[in-house]
Design a protein around this motif. Sequence first.
Motif, mmCIF file in Angstrom:
data_model
loop_
_atom_site.group_PDB
_atom_site.id
_atom_site.type_symbol
_atom_site.label_atom_id
_atom_site.label_comp_id
_atom_site.label_asym_id
_atom_site.label_seq_id
_atom_site.Cartn_x
_atom_site.Cartn_y
_atom_site.Cartn_z
ATOM 1 N N THR A 34 4.501 -14.426 17.018
ATOM 2 C CA THR A 34 3.448 -13.713 17.726
ATOM 3 C C THR A 34 2.053 -14.057 17.219
ATOM 4 N N SER A 48 -1.030 -14.400 19.427
ATOM 5 C CA SER A 48 -1.605 -13.224 20.081
ATOM 6 C C SER A 48 -2.588 -12.480 19.185
ATOM 7 N N TYR A 49 -2.747 -12.932 17.951
ATOM 8 C CA TYR A 49 -3.612 -12.248 16.995
ATOM 9 C C TYR A 49 -5.001 -12.870 16.932
ATOM 10 N N TRP A 67 -7.778 -14.715 19.986
ATOM 11 C CA TRP A 67 -6.401 -15.206 20.034
ATOM 12 C C TRP A 67 -6.291 -16.604 20.639
ATOM 13 N N GLY A 99 -5.469 -9.643 13.045
ATOM 14 C CA GLY A 99 -5.426 -8.310 13.621
ATOM 15 C C GLY A 99 -5.136 -8.380 15.106
ATOM 16 N N ALA A 100 -4.697 -7.276 15.651
ATOM 17 C CA ALA A 100 -4.292 -7.244 17.056
ATOM 18 C C ALA A 100 -5.482 -7.308 18.006
ATOM 19 N N SER A 101 -6.659 -6.934 17.527
ATOM 20 C CA SER A 101 -7.843 -6.989 18.369
ATOM 21 C C SER A 101 -8.958 -7.665 17.585
ATOM 22 N N SER A 141 -10.092 -3.687 10.701
ATOM 23 C CA SER A 141 -9.502 -4.354 11.870
ATOM 24 C C SER A 141 -8.270 -5.160 11.513
ATOM 25 N N SER A 194 -4.656 -6.208 10.070
ATOM 26 C CA SER A 194 -3.310 -5.705 9.840
ATOM 27 C C SER A 194 -2.516 -6.614 8.910
ATOM 28 N N HIS A 195 -2.943 -7.861 8.787
ATOM 29 C CA HIS A 195 -2.242 -8.815 7.928
ATOM 30 C C HIS A 195 -3.253 -9.620 7.128
#
Length: 121
Positions: free
Chosen positions: A27, A30-31, A52, A98-100, A107, A109-110
């Motif tokens: 995924t 998508s990040y 992304w 991050g997702a956004s 912001s 996440s990883h």
Amino acid sequence: VQLQASGGGLVQAGGSLTLSCAASGRTFSSYAVGWFRQAPGKERELVARINWSGGNTDYSDSVKGRFTISRDNAKNTVTLQMSSLKPEDTAVYYCAAGASTIATVRSVSHWGQGTLVTVSS
């Protein structure tokens, strides 16, 4: 998503260096991704970000015109090309996802592990 940053090292002022961030996980494409840096005694700051698709990039004023961020989703990599390096660019550099849109550390996440860039005068 797991991130692995590499490419740091010692360079003289005016020189160039390229950092790479390799990601695992299907995924990743998508990040949004950002490169942060943290100098001793200072807060972690965002210096470059990319969406992304790679179609949108943004830079802090301190690196604009000298750094270029890009990504290759087929290879799950994000690259930060740094040129005209200055001693004040010395820091530990982190890639982050991050997702956004990456705006601040909130912001993210990883995080990847940091890679040290040292610019000598």
